[in-house]
Structures are given as structure tokens and as C-alpha cells.
Motif scaffolding. Structure first.
Motif, PDB file in Angstrom:
ATOM      1  N   ALA A  10      43.253  68.377 134.812  1.00  0.00           N
ATOM      2  CA  ALA A  10      42.328  68.866 135.833  1.00  0.00           C
ATOM      3  C   ALA A  10      40.880  68.538 135.458  1.00  0.00           C
ATOM      4  O   ALA A  10      40.087  68.118 136.305  1.00  0.00           O
ATOM      5  N   SER A  11      40.554  68.692 134.209  1.00  0.00           N
ATOM      6  CA  SER A  11      39.192  68.381 133.758  1.00  0.00           C
ATOM      7  C   SER A  11      38.883  66.905 133.937  1.00  0.00           C
ATOM      8  O   SER A  11      37.786  66.524 134.373  1.00  0.00           O
ATOM      9  N   ALA A  12      39.854  66.053 133.611  1.00  0.00           N
ATOM     10  CA  ALA A  12      39.655  64.621 133.773  1.00  0.00           C
ATOM     11  C   ALA A  12      39.532  64.244 135.245  1.00  0.00           C
ATOM     12  O   ALA A  12      38.754  63.356 135.607  1.00  0.00           O
ATOM     13  N   LEU A  13      40.283  64.932 136.094  1.00  0.00           N
ATOM     14  CA  LEU A  13      40.260  64.624 137.523  1.00  0.00           C
ATOM     15  C   LEU A  13      38.936  64.999 138.179  1.00  0.00           C
ATOM     16  O   LEU A  13      38.471  64.311 139.090  1.00  0.00           O
ATOM     17  N   LYS A  14      38.332  66.088 137.743  1.00  0.00           N
ATOM     18  CA  LYS A  14      37.158  66.618 138.437  1.00  0.00           C
ATOM     19  C   LYS A  14      36.034  65.594 138.549  1.00  0.00           C
ATOM     20  O   LYS A  14      35.271  65.597 139.520  1.00  0.00           O
ATOM     21  N   ARG A  49      44.557  68.282 146.431  1.00  0.00           N
ATOM     22  CA  ARG A  49      44.446  68.021 147.865  1.00  0.00           C
ATOM     23  C   ARG A  49      43.484  66.862 148.074  1.00  0.00           C
ATOM     24  O   ARG A  49      42.269  67.005 147.948  1.00  0.00           O
ATOM     25  N   CYS A  50      44.048  65.721 148.415  1.00  0.00           N
ATOM     26  CA  CYS A  50      43.280  64.473 148.476  1.00  0.00           C
ATOM     27  C   CYS A  50      42.626  64.311 149.841  1.00  0.00           C
ATOM     28  O   CYS A  50      43.268  64.549 150.871  1.00  0.00           O
ATOM     29  N   VAL A  51      41.381  63.860 149.855  1.00  0.00           N
ATOM     30  CA  VAL A  51      40.693  63.619 151.117  1.00  0.00           C
ATOM     31  C   VAL A  51      40.604  62.136 151.445  1.00  0.00           C
ATOM     32  O   VAL A  51      40.265  61.779 152.570  1.00  0.00           O
ATOM     33  N   ASP A  52      40.882  61.260 150.469  1.00  0.00           N
ATOM     34  CA  ASP A  52      40.834  59.826 150.720  1.00  0.00           C
ATOM     35  C   ASP A  52      41.683  59.089 149.692  1.00  0.00           C
ATOM     36  O   ASP A  52      42.273  59.708 148.777  1.00  0.00           O
ATOM     37  N   VAL A  53      41.740  57.778 149.842  1.00  0.00           N
ATOM     38  CA  VAL A  53      42.588  56.968 148.972  1.00  0.00           C
ATOM     39  C   VAL A  53      42.097  57.022 147.528  1.00  0.00           C
ATOM     40  O   VAL A  53      42.896  57.021 146.581  1.00  0.00           O
ATOM     41  N   ALA A  54      40.777  57.072 147.342  1.00  0.00           N
ATOM     42  CA  ALA A  54      40.235  57.154 145.984  1.00  0.00           C
ATOM     43  C   ALA A  54      40.730  58.406 145.270  1.00  0.00           C
ATOM     44  O   ALA A  54      41.023  58.373 144.063  1.00  0.00           O
ATOM     45  N   ASP A  55      40.857  59.505 145.996  1.00  0.00           N
ATOM     46  CA  ASP A  55      41.411  60.726 145.405  1.00  0.00           C
ATOM     47  C   ASP A  55      42.862  60.517 144.974  1.00  0.00           C
ATOM     48  O   ASP A  55      43.291  60.995 143.913  1.00  0.00           O
ATOM     49  N   VAL A  56      43.629  59.822 145.796  1.00  0.00           N
ATOM     50  CA  VAL A  56      45.026  59.563 145.457  1.00  0.00           C
ATOM     51  C   VAL A  56      45.114  58.725 144.187  1.00  0.00           C
ATOM     52  O   VAL A  56      45.906  59.016 143.284  1.00  0.00           O
ATOM     53  N   VAL A  57      44.285  57.689 144.104  1.00  0.00           N
ATOM     54  CA  VAL A  57      44.275  56.851 142.906  1.00  0.00           C
ATOM     55  C   VAL A  57      43.946  57.686 141.675  1.00  0.00           C
ATOM     56  O   VAL A  57      44.613  57.590 140.633  1.00  0.00           O
ATOM     57  N   ALA A  58      42.935  58.534 141.798  1.00  0.00           N
ATOM     58  CA  ALA A  58      42.532  59.370 140.659  1.00  0.00           C
ATOM     59  C   ALA A  58      43.663  60.298 140.235  1.00  0.00           C
ATOM     60  O   ALA A  58      43.906  60.497 139.032  1.00  0.00           O
TER      61      ALA A  58
END
Length: 461
Positions: A10-14, A49-58
Motif C-alpha cells: 500500500a505504501s508503494a502504491l500511494k 479502486r482504479c480510476v484509470d489504466v495507470a492505476d491498474v498498471v501500478a
């Protein structure tokens, strides 16, 4: 172990995430972890909860690099609960709901978090639709990747037969397009291979002119079940492709618009959908009504989005569900007798059995032209024990299992993966037949470590 990994992930994702990250203890967690089937009670360590493709990649990169179990959720309808997991990371696509209609080209570009209700809302303004399912709250992603059997299958094929391309985030974090001309092997696998190969962030579909159709349910007494099933079998196998109608055993809800005299009765139903010229509909349905006069007749002109959402209110999110499925080549006299036996024992008002036709346009493709193998079957059967009360779970599950065990010897051998529980690798192989080996090779190419394994899993060759 996986739960303990969630904090560093979670920390890495933020630092790379614009959507919402939800963990146990957060105010939104209980609602965020809930799925359509109330029998599924899993507690992920992290919901992204992804808002765009970049979120999915992350999120894909974080799960892979952090060694977390990964599940992908679109509409959250999966009966087996394969859009969530215990102790892992859930990629939730539900905020990604955009629908773009190109009326000139008759195409739809649909976000991975859309439901079919979202699609119908956008496309119906243009008098267009693409083949989908039977309940509008179903997710586009899950239904499409499993094949997509629905009201429009006889007229326009399965949902996958109308898929033009897909944008996919792979296990290594790359974003690719899959189509007939790009990554054609992946495109073949996506058309029926489920969520095994990546996260599909958007779909491009061919659309068809569908606005007001002629459809809705007709009901008959259970005493006519044998005669009706034989008549329906023979009729639907030979009917014009613009007429569809699935058969079901139902318990009539004690509410309008159903007449009081049939409330809570066990009855037979055919729910129709005719997509031909409306001025010819009555002529098509007159011989149907003369051959098998229904006790209750609601068939008539109906807007496509209304037909598609007709049963949404009867099956809201949160009910207890247990599914069993088979493909059927021949609905024999013995099979009909067994169906009637178990239909007379429907254990709750919501429990049912449906037989969906998959002939007509759905037979145009060969068994090996897409991952969906059972092009040679005539019907897809689904037996579902459903009830609002968890205290009745044992009863609805046992009825569904007994019913399926009795009918399975009369089936084609495999089942529709979108309507199965998590039943193990042997049943997955049976549902793909000769296509499984090719799918396993493609899995090895695109997801060799089996990161995407919370699904009806195809193991890398």
C-alpha cells in the motif's frame, strides 16, 4: 503471510495511484469488499479502486513485486466470488465506467468497470446494442471474457463474437491491444478464456440496431412442463434467428404484475426476445400462442434496456447463490423427466433452472475459432439455489448439487464457466476441451508465473 505484505504494498502504491486504496478498518471497507453473491465472505488485505489504466498498471506491479495474491473485479457478479480473495490485493475497476458510442461506425468502447446497464444506457440513445446477458447489473468484463450468452445470441452471436479489440494490462505491467491484427493469440484466448491473461481495461464492441424489441415472459402450469419442454426444444432449434427465448422453472413472486392466483406457484417460463420488424411480431407469436397457450402472457413490445433489466429487482446484490452449469447437445426425454422431478422441488422462491439457447448465430464460429469451445452445443443449462437467508444455504446447495448430478450424464460434458462455482482444474479443462492446451501455452507466454490465478484458472503449460 499475504495480509502482512499489504502495508508495504500500500505504501508503494500511494506514490503512483490516483484512485482509492481501502484496507481493513477503513470506513469504506465493509461495503468495498462485498460482492454480488452474499455466500462469498472474503476479506482482502487491500482494495485498489482504479480510476484509470495507470492505476491498474501500478496495482498489478505492486501485487507482483510485493508477492501478494491478486484478484480482479469488474461488476462483482462472479458466482464463485472470483473477483475477490482473502488476504490479497483486489483490483477494483468499478470507477472505470466510460462508454463511448461511435454511431457512424456502430461500435462501442466500454470501460472495464462497466455493467451492462451502463452500456445499455449509453447505447440505447443511438438505438444500438451489443449482445450481453440477462441481468443488467452483470459486469461487462466477466461476462465477455467467459463468452457471453444472452438474449441476442441467436441473432448476433455471443458477446465475444462482437468483440473487436481489448486493451489489456499484462502481468509484467505492459499495456497492449489485442485484436485480430495485434496480439492475435491473446485476442483468441480472451474470447472465452476468462481473466487468466491480464486486466482488460476497455473493450471495443460491434453494435447492432436494437431499440424496441418484442419480448417478455410467458408462464405455464407445471403440469404442462413435459409437453412445453418438448415443444420449446423443437421450436427454438429451428426458429428464425431473430427469435430467442430461454426456458426456466420458476416460483412466481407474490407481487405485481403477476396475477394473485399464480403467486408462489411453481411454473414453467419462456422469456422471449424478438429483434425483427415489430410489425411482423404478432404474426410470429400467433402460432406460438396457438400451439402452447400460456396461463400468463407478458410478451409484447418492450424497450431493450427494460427487457435486459427486467429481473434486476428480483435478484438484488447480496442474496445467497450456489451455481451449477452444463452445456447440452440433446434435450432427451429422460433428461426432461429429471428436470421436472427437481423443478417440483424448487427449494426457495429465487431458486431456478434456466436453459439458454446457444444456436443460431452463435454457431457460425467453429469450436476452435475462439477459446469458447462448446459451439456445437444447443443449450447452456444453469441450476441455481438462491435465497436471502444464509440459514437456508445447506438446503439450496444440496438441491442444486443433486439436480446437477442427476442431469450431468445427459450433458455435453462441460459447463459455462460464467455460471460455475470454483470447482477445480478438471472442470475447467472439461469446459475448454481441446482448446485447453492452446490456452495453457498462451498463458505461459503472457502470465508464466500465474499472477492472474483467482479465476477459473488455466495453468501455464
Amino acid at each position: 503471510m499475504e495480509a502482512s505484505l499489504s502495508e508495504p504494498v500500500a505504501s508503494a502504491l500511494k506514490a503512483h495511484f490516483r484512485g482509492q486504496l481501502i484496507q481493513p478498518g477503513d470506513a469504506a471497507y465493509e461495503q468495498a469488499r462485498a460482492v454480488y453473491n452474499g455466500m462469498i465472505d472474503k476479506r482482502p488485505a487491500l482494495i485498489a479502486r482504479c480510476v484509470d489504466v495507470a492505476d491498474v498498471v501500478a496495482a498489478v506491479n505492486a501485487a507482483r513485486d510485493g508477492g501478494m495474491l491478486l484478484a480482479v473485479r469488474g461488476g462483482a457478479h462472479n458466482g464463485a466470488g472470483l473477483g475477490t480473495c482473502d488476504g490479497g490485493l483486489v483490483i477494483d475497476l468499478s470507477p472505470m465506467k466510460g462508454v463511448f458510442v461511435d454511431a457512424a461506425r456502430k461500435t462501442l468502447r466500454v470501460g472495464g468497470g462497466c455493467t451492462w446497464g451502463d452500456v445499455d444506457h449509453a447505447s440505447s440513445a443511438y438505438g444500438l446494442a451489443t449482445p450481453s446477458g440477462f441481468i443488467s447489473s452483470t459486469g461487462v468484463g466477466g461476462l465477455t471474457l467467459g463468452g457471453g450468452i444472452g438474449y441476442l445470441s441467436r441473432a448476433y452471436g455471443l458477446t465475444i463474437d462482437n468483440l473487436l479489440s481489448a486493451e489489456v494490462v499484462l502481468a509484467d505491467g505492459r499495456i497492449v491491444t489485442a485484436s485480430d491484427s495485434e496480439n492475435a493469440d491473446l485476442f483468441w484466448a480472451l474470447r472465452g478464456g476468462g481473466g487468466n491473461f491480464g486486466v482488460v481495461t476497455s473493450f471495443e464492441f460491434k453494435a447492432h440496431p436494437v431499440a424496441t424489441v418484442y419480448g417478455g415472459p410467458m408462464l405455464w402450469p407445471m403440469e404442462q412442463a413435459r409437453e412445453l419442454m418438448k415443444w420449446w426444444r423443437d421450436f427454438i432449434l429451428d426458429a428464425p434467428q431473430d427469435i430467442n427465448g430461454w426456458f426456466g422453472f420458476v416460483t412466481v413472486p407474490p407481487a405485481p404484475p403477476f396475477p394473485e392466483e399464480v403467486h408462489l406457484q411453481k411454473m414453467c417460463a419462456v422469456v422471449w426476445c424478438y429483434t425483427g420488424p415489430l410489425d411482423q411480431a404478432e404474426a410470429h407469436f400467433r402460432p406460438i400462442r396457438e400451439a402452447m397457450p400460456p396461463a400468463v402472457d407478458f410478451a409484447g413490445p418492450i424497450p431493450w434496456p427494460v427487457l435486459q433489466s427486467l429481473f434486476d429487482g428480483l435478484y438484488p446484490a447480496g442474496l445467497q447463490w450456489y451455481w451449477k452449469a452444463d452445456f447440452v447437445s440433446d434435450l432427451s426425454e429422460k433428461a426432461i423427466d429429471l428436470h421436472i422431478k427437481y423443478a417440483q422441488q424448487l427449494p426457495s422462491m429465487h431458486s431456478t433452472m434456466h436453459l439458454y439457447p446457444i444456436n443460431g448465430a452463435a454457431h457460425r464460429a467453429g469450436c476452435d475459432e475462439t477459446a469458447f469451445s462448446y459451439r456445437d452445443a444447443s443449450f447452456a443449462s444453469v441450476i441455481v439455489g438462491v435465497d436471502p437467508d444464509p440459514a437456508n444455504n445447506d438446503r439450496i446447495v444440496q438441491w442444486a448439487k443433486d439436480y446437477w448430478l442427476a442431469l450431468h450424464p445427459h450433458s455435453a460434458g462441460g459447463g459455462y464457466l460464467n455460471m460455475m462455482m470454483d470447482e477445480g482444474n478438471d472442470n475447467v479443462k472439461a469446459s475448454y476441451r481441446d482448446n485447453y492446451a492452446r490456452l495453457a501455452e498462451i498463458k505461459r507466454k503472457y502470465d508464466p508465473a500465474n499472477l492472474f490465478r483467482v479465476n477459473q484458472n488455466i495453468r501455464p503449460a
